[in-house]
Design a protein around this motif. Structure first.
Motif, PDB file in Angstrom:
ATOM      1  N   THR A   1       0.828  -1.206   0.000  1.00 48.48           N
ATOM      2  CA  THR A   1       0.000   0.000   0.000  1.00 48.48           C
ATOM      3  C   THR A   1       0.858   1.250   0.000  1.00 48.48           C
ATOM      4  O   THR A   1       0.561   2.231  -0.692  1.00 48.48           O
ATOM      5  N   ARG A   2       1.933   1.235   0.784  1.00 48.74           N
ATOM      6  CA  ARG A   2       2.834   2.402   0.804  1.00 48.74           C
ATOM      7  C   ARG A   2       3.520   2.575  -0.550  1.00 48.74           C
ATOM      8  O   ARG A   2       3.685   3.697  -1.040  1.00 48.74           O
ATOM      9  N   ILE A   3       3.934   1.461  -1.155  1.00 45.82           N
ATOM     10  CA  ILE A   3       4.572   1.549  -2.475  1.00 45.82           C
ATOM     11  C   ILE A   3       3.575   2.067  -3.500  1.00 45.82           C
ATOM     12  O   ILE A   3       3.925   2.853  -4.389  1.00 45.82           O
ATOM     13  N   ASP A   4       2.314   1.630  -3.381  1.00 43.91           N
ATOM     14  CA  ASP A   4       1.265   2.136  -4.274  1.00 43.91           C
ATOM     15  C   ASP A   4       1.181   3.656  -4.215  1.00 43.91           C
ATOM     16  O   ASP A   4       1.128   4.337  -5.247  1.00 43.91           O
ATOM     17  N   ALA A   5       1.177   4.199  -2.989  1.00 43.40           N
ATOM     18  CA  ALA A   5       1.088   5.660  -2.834  1.00 43.40           C
ATOM     19  C   ALA A   5       2.324   6.347  -3.402  1.00 43.40           C
ATOM     20  O   ALA A   5       2.229   7.405  -4.030  1.00 43.40           O
TER      21      ALA A   5
ATOM     22  N   ALA B   1       5.421   7.254 -23.505  1.00 42.93           N
ATOM     23  CA  ALA B   1       6.140   6.063 -23.050  1.00 42.93           C
ATOM     24  C   ALA B   1       6.458   6.162 -21.555  1.00 42.93           C
ATOM     25  O   ALA B   1       6.317   5.179 -20.810  1.00 42.93           O
ATOM     26  N   GLU B   2       6.890   7.340 -21.107  1.00 38.25           N
ATOM     27  CA  GLU B   2       7.174   7.511 -19.682  1.00 38.25           C
ATOM     28  C   GLU B   2       5.908   7.351 -18.850  1.00 38.25           C
ATOM     29  O   GLU B   2       5.938   6.751 -17.769  1.00 38.25           O
ATOM     30  N   SER B   3       4.790   7.890 -19.362  1.00 40.17           N
ATOM     31  CA  SER B   3       3.528   7.733 -18.649  1.00 40.17           C
ATOM     32  C   SER B   3       3.114   6.269 -18.582  1.00 40.17           C
ATOM     33  O   SER B   3       2.669   5.789 -17.528  1.00 40.17           O
ATOM     34  N   HIS B   4       3.279   5.551 -19.691  1.00 37.99           N
ATOM     35  CA  HIS B   4       2.954   4.126 -19.694  1.00 37.99           C
ATOM     36  C   HIS B   4       3.817   3.360 -18.695  1.00 37.99           C
ATOM     37  O   HIS B   4       3.335   2.444 -18.007  1.00 37.99           O
ATOM     38  N   GLN B   5       5.094   3.728 -18.615  1.00 32.89           N
ATOM     39  CA  GLN B   5       5.987   3.052 -17.683  1.00 32.89           C
ATOM     40  C   GLN B   5       5.536   3.273 -16.245  1.00 32.89           C
ATOM     41  O   GLN B   5       5.509   2.329 -15.435  1.00 32.89           O
ATOM     42  N   LYS B   6       5.160   4.506 -15.921  1.00 35.72           N
ATOM     43  CA  LYS B   6       4.698   4.796 -14.554  1.00 35.72           C
ATOM     44  C   LYS B   6       3.384   4.078 -14.260  1.00 35.72           C
ATOM     45  O   LYS B   6       3.166   3.589 -13.150  1.00 35.72           O
ATOM     46  N   VAL B   7       2.494   4.010 -15.257  1.00 34.77           N
ATOM     47  CA  VAL B   7       1.240   3.280 -15.073  1.00 34.77           C
ATOM     48  C   VAL B   7       1.517   1.794 -14.864  1.00 34.77           C
ATOM     49  O   VAL B   7       0.894   1.144 -14.012  1.00 34.77           O
ATOM     50  N   ASP B   8       2.459   1.232 -15.633  1.00 35.07           N
ATOM     51  CA  ASP B   8       2.812  -0.180 -15.488  1.00 35.07           C
ATOM     52  C   ASP B   8       3.377  -0.459 -14.093  1.00 35.07           C
ATOM     53  O   ASP B   8       3.062  -1.491 -13.475  1.00 35.07           O
ATOM     54  N   GLU B   9       4.223   0.453 -13.603  1.00 37.58           N
ATOM     55  CA  GLU B   9       4.791   0.262 -12.267  1.00 37.58           C
ATOM     56  C   GLU B   9       3.698   0.291 -11.205  1.00 37.58           C
ATOM     57  O   GLU B   9       3.715  -0.512 -10.264  1.00 37.58           O
ATOM     58  N   LEU B  10       2.739   1.198 -11.346  1.00 45.01           N
ATOM     59  CA  LEU B  10       1.636   1.267 -10.391  1.00 45.01           C
ATOM     60  C   LEU B  10       0.738   0.040 -10.511  1.00 45.01           C
ATOM     61  O   LEU B  10       0.319  -0.543  -9.499  1.00 45.01           O
TER      62      LEU B  10
ATOM     63  N   ALA C   1       1.556  -2.917 -11.512  1.00 49.59           N
ATOM     64  CA  ALA C   1       2.251  -4.094 -10.972  1.00 49.59           C
ATOM     65  C   ALA C   1       2.042  -4.205  -9.470  1.00 49.59           C
ATOM     66  O   ALA C   1       1.811  -5.296  -8.931  1.00 49.59           O
ATOM     67  N   VAL C   2       2.089  -3.068  -8.780  1.00 51.40           N
ATOM     68  CA  VAL C   2       1.855  -3.059  -7.334  1.00 51.40           C
ATOM     69  C   VAL C   2       0.412  -3.449  -7.030  1.00 51.40           C
ATOM     70  O   VAL C   2       0.142  -4.210  -6.086  1.00 51.40           O
ATOM     71  N   ILE C   3      -0.524  -2.954  -7.830  1.00 48.69           N
ATOM     72  CA  ILE C   3      -1.937  -3.285  -7.618  1.00 48.69           C
ATOM     73  C   ILE C   3      -2.177  -4.783  -7.814  1.00 48.69           C
ATOM     74  O   ILE C   3      -2.899  -5.427  -7.032  1.00 48.69           O
ATOM     75  N   HIS C   4      -1.556  -5.372  -8.844  1.00 50.69           N
ATOM     76  CA  HIS C   4      -1.703  -6.815  -9.075  1.00 50.69           C
ATOM     77  C   HIS C   4      -1.120  -7.620  -7.912  1.00 50.69           C
ATOM     78  O   HIS C   4      -1.702  -8.641  -7.490  1.00 50.69           O
ATOM     79  N   LEU C   5       0.014  -7.180  -7.391  1.00 49.14           N
ATOM     80  CA  LEU C   5       0.602  -7.875  -6.238  1.00 49.14           C
ATOM     81  C   LEU C   5      -0.326  -7.772  -5.028  1.00 49.14           C
ATOM     82  O   LEU C   5      -0.487  -8.741  -4.279  1.00 49.14           O
ATOM     83  N   SER C   6      -0.932  -6.615  -4.837  1.00 50.86           N
ATOM     84  CA  SER C   6      -1.866  -6.446  -3.719  1.00 50.86           C
ATOM     85  C   SER C   6      -3.067  -7.371  -3.863  1.00 50.86           C
ATOM     86  O   SER C   6      -3.510  -7.993  -2.884  1.00 50.86           O
ATOM     87  N   ASN C   7      -3.598  -7.472  -5.079  1.00 51.45           N
ATOM     88  CA  ASN C   7      -4.731  -8.374  -5.310  1.00 51.45           C
ATOM     89  C   ASN C   7      -4.339  -9.829  -5.073  1.00 51.45           C
ATOM     90  O   ASN C   7      -5.111 -10.613  -4.513  1.00 51.45           O
ATOM     91  N   GLY C   8      -3.128 -10.191  -5.507  1.00 56.05           N
ATOM     92  CA  GLY C   8      -2.657 -11.563  -5.278  1.00 56.05           C
ATOM     93  C   GLY C   8      -2.508 -11.873  -3.808  1.00 56.05           C
ATOM     94  O   GLY C   8      -2.891 -12.965  -3.340  1.00 56.05           O
ATOM     95  N   ALA C   9      -1.959 -10.926  -3.037  1.00 63.94           N
ATOM     96  CA  ALA C   9      -1.821 -11.127  -1.595  1.00 63.94           C
ATOM     97  C   ALA C   9      -3.188 -11.242  -0.926  1.00 63.94           C
ATOM     98  O   ALA C   9      -3.379 -12.039   0.006  1.00 63.94           O
ATOM     99  N   SER C  10      -4.160 -10.469  -1.403  1.00 61.39           N
ATOM    100  CA  SER C  10      -5.513 -10.536  -0.846  1.00 61.39           C
ATOM    101  C   SER C  10      -6.141 -11.907  -1.088  1.00 61.39           C
ATOM    102  O   SER C  10      -6.810 -12.458  -0.196  1.00 61.39           O
ATOM    103  N   GLN C  11      -5.926 -12.471  -2.271  1.00 61.13           N
ATOM    104  CA  GLN C  11      -6.450 -13.811  -2.563  1.00 61.13           C
ATOM    105  C   GLN C  11      -5.786 -14.866  -1.686  1.00 61.13           C
ATOM    106  O   GLN C  11      -6.429 -15.830  -1.248  1.00 61.13           O
TER     107      GLN C  11
END
Length: 752
Positions: A357-361, A392-401, A403-413
């Motif tokens: 969550t902190r990394i997400d922020a 491209a830079e915006s896409h990279q930042k969106v991808d990084e965010l 990735a964190v959201i997907h990890l959070s969802n995986g941990a929740s499952q």
């Protein structure tokens, strides 16, 4: 601006568009940049350069001159040809105080002569290189507001502060902060409401079990209906009481969190509004916007939802656990260890989830900053052909965010799966006890008890999973409270008002300003920008402040307004030490016209009179004096004419004239012009100077300027160099001293 110019050079494009890049630098720096970058022998030689400028001193060194008036091209050609043949262009040069007859003489010396002798005839703007070799040295990095080293070799604070990254879960201080902002009595209402609601839920289920087990029969063998009706009435009372107390709990959560969110938002906003400018120098805008958008949204919407779900699940799970243990007491042997195992799973999950969550922020803030900067500079991005890079830079930042959201969802499952396994163990145990203990255990023959225990176990299984998930989600969402708390503790400036030391209503009476051994720096850890300043400005005196770039001119303005605080020494206005009074009392008595006009989205009236103290006639008079009345009178909205954010629907000159109108309306005893005319044309510049001389004849005026001619009629000139006052006398006296720095600056600027 120079960073932008360096970016243009680095781009190595065939066509370079330069929109008045030398407006905000002094003559020496402008000459250096033109010679080494823009001019015929500069780094951009051989490339097509479209050079937009108000300074006509550069025109002889261009291949073609395009004269534009009122959005139309009036003439185009070589400078010498236009001087000889174009009357409109000659008139423009005369308005700019250029000796046209001497300018025309360059035509007879050829192109090279025009390139090497551009300055003698261009009085107000010329930038002839001085013979002093010290002036030809490149601009070094000492003029930056932040340095890379402290004195004595120690490292300074970083230009952009690193966002703090915490470990662990939510601290008790965060819960206490939320409870305090909800108010403790509201917290008590919430807890009591949910506790009593769950208690009545437990009693109602126990009562219905007892009611179905004990049937009172009459002598004829029929069931006593009066007893059954009485029992159902009692059950209805229990249900009604449960609904009432749960409703109180729900209301308490909703009202309390809204109150807490408003309090936290206002606390953070008031703190940031009162923060010093140095704080914003080191804090990216994206972080602040993230707090006011994502984190406030989380507190307003997410926290109350998770809190309601958690409290409901917690008290219901307690009620079901008591029901199970009351009906089948042996289950207590299994409930306690299973709940302990579930708690350990929750702890293991929470360590990862909180960090995610902190990394997400932290990943969200750079994305917001990038989008904000891209929107603000969209025209430059498109014009320079860098759209794909920013996308491209915006896409990279969106991808990084993401990735964190997907990890959070995986941990929740993962948490849901492990919770399901543990709670199903309890369901299995209760089922086995009900089957194999029916002949040996005391409850075995009571069908109502066994049925209630089994249904409660199934419900307990579902609710406990819900409880654990919502507890984790609640703690993660409370990280927003933690992050807002950090900004609610941001450093603040001195008090706006000091009740025991307020200046009189008419202060300052005269406008006398005294600096005494004054020294200041932008923030701790940086070098001094003002050193040993000692000067007295008489009431009503007109002072010009000049110096090379980064000499400390604008720092004087910041010091007067206490944007920067003194490291030592003092400033007094009419005998009052400004460090002893509140910032509002000080800043409300001083008027400044900055280089970059500050206009806001709203009406013309709001921008001219933000405090809403003047009537319509006074506003129209101020607009008349600033030569804007005719323009806005033609608008059907009059004083309600909409002004876009930053005044984007007005020209640069009109924006500066609006700032002048604002100053005219305010009528302070002290007026500061901080490069107010650097980016406007010569005609508007002359008009502003005339208005200031006429309308502020009795006020103290401090005029900071790169254009030397704008301060030649001042009473005295203050010359800054490396944060020190090196000369302070009348312009005529300083010009008589050929070894003075002012004489050198004036000579470089072609003012003599």
């Amino acid at each position: 601006m120079r960073v932008t110019l360096a970016r243009a050079v680095y781009a190595d494009a065939d066509i370079i568009i330069l929109d008045d890049p030398l407006a905000a630098v002094d003559a020496h720096v402008g000459q250096h940049i033109f010679e080494h970058v823009i001019g015929p022998n500069g780094m951009l030689q051989g490339k097509t350069r479209i050079f937009v400028t108000n300074a006509v001193n550069w025109l002889p060194q261009t291949d073609q001159v395009v004269h534009v008036e009122q959005g139309r091209i009036c003439s185009i050609g070589r400078y010498e040809d236009l001087v000889e043949t174009d009357e409109l262009f000659r008139s423009y040069l005369q308005d700019s105080q250029v000796d046209v007859s001497e300018a025309a003489g360059h035509h007879h010396h050829g192109a090279n002569a025009a390139l090497t002798q551009p300055t003698n005839h261009l009085a107000p703007y010329a930038t002839e290189a001085d013979a002093d070799p010290r002036k030809a040295t490149p601009i070094d990095g000492t003029e930056l507001r932040t340095a890379t080293k402290k004195r004595h070799g120690k490292e300074t604070t970083k230009l952009i502060g690193v966002e703090e990254f915490r470990d662990g879960g939510v601290t008790w201080q965060t819960y206490k902060l939320l409870a305090r902002n909800m108010t403790y009595w509201m917290v008590a209402i919430v807890l009591v409401g949910y506790a009593l609601g769950s208690a009545f839920f437990l009693v109602s289920n126990t009562w219905i079990g007892t009611l179905t087990t004990h049937n009172y029969t009459l002598a004829d063998g029929s069931v006593d209906q009066r007893y059954k009706g009485f029992g159902l009435a009692i059950y209805a009372v229990f249900i009604l009481a449960q609904l009432i107390f749960v409703a109180f709990g729900l209301w308490g959560v909703s009202y309390g969190i809204i109150k807490a969110g408003r309090s936290l938002h206002n606390s953070m906003l008031q703190r940031l509004i009162r923060s010093p400018m140095s704080y914003f120098d080191t804090t990216p805008l994206g972080r602040i916007l993230n707090r006011f958008s994502k984190d406030i949204d989380t507190i307003d919407l997410t926290v109350p939802s998770y809190m309601r779900y958690f409290l409901n699940a917690f008290f219901l799970s307690m009620a079901f656990a008591f029901l199970i243990m009351i009906e089948i007491p042996l289950t207590i042997v299994f409930v306690v260890p299973l709940m302990a195992a579930l708690y350990l799973v929750k702890l293991f999950y929470q360590k990862t989830a909180m960090q995610l969550t902190r990394i997400d922020a932290m990943k969200r803030a750079p994305l917001i900053s990038s989008l904000q900067q891209s929107f603000a500079g969209s025209n430059v991005i498109v014009a320079t052909g860098n759209s794909n890079r920013f996308i491209a830079e915006s896409h990279q930042k969106v991808d990084e965010l993401t990735a964190v959201i997907h990890l959070s969802n995986g941990a929740s499952q993962w948490l849901a799966f492990n919770s399901l396994i543990i709670t199903n163990i309890l369901t299995t145990v209760v089922g086995l006890l009900a089957v194999f203990g029916r002949d040996n255990l005391p409850f075995g023959k009571e069908a109502a008890s066994v049925g209630l225990a089994l249904t409660s176990t199934v419900a307990f299984n579902i609710i406990v999973q819900w409880l654990v998930q919502n507890l984790c989600d609640l703690e993660q969402s409370l990280l927003s409270t933690e992050r807002i708390r950090d900004y609610s503790d941001a450093p603040i400036e001195a008090p706006a008002v000091i009740p025991d030391n307020r200046p009189p209503p008419k202060w300052p009476y005269q406008g006398k300003i005294t600096f005494t051994n004054y020294e200041a720096r932008y923030r701790p850890g940086l070098d001094l920008v003002l050193r040993g300043v000692n000067v007295t400005i008489a009431p009503g005196e007109k002072i010009g402040v000049v110096g090379r770039t980064a000499s400390g001119k604008s720092s004087l303005t910041l010091a007067l307004l206490r944007i920067i605080e003194p490291a030592s020494g003092s400033i007094s206005i009419d005998g009052t030490d400004i460090s002893k009074i509140g910032l509002h009392d000080l800043r409300s008595r001083i008027t400044i016209i900055p280089q970059e006009s500050a206009l806001f989205s709203g009406s013309l009236r709001l921008n001219i009179d933000p405090t809403e103290e003047a009537d319509d006639q006074q506003i129209w008079d101020a607009l008349q004096s600033s030569r804007l009345k005719a323009f806005f009178q033609n608008s059907p909205h009059g004083l309600n004419t909409p002004i876009s954010e930053g005044g984007s629907n007005l020209s640069v000159g009109q924006r500066q004239l609006m700032c002048l109108a604002r100053a005219l309306l305010r009528r302070s005893k002290i007026l500061i012009l901080d490069e107010a005319t650097a980016a406007i044309d010569f005609e508007t510049d002359q008009f502003v100077q005339e208005v200031v001389r006429k309308e502020f004849a009795d006020e103290t005026v401090i005029s900071i300027a790169h254009r030397i001619h704008t301060i030649m009629d001042c009473d005295r000139v203050l010359v800054m160099d490396a944060g020190r006052i090196v000369e302070f006398d009348s312009p005529a006296t300083l010009l008589d001293k050929h070894d003075s720095l002012f004489y050198q600056l004036a000579k470089t600027a072609g003012a003599i």
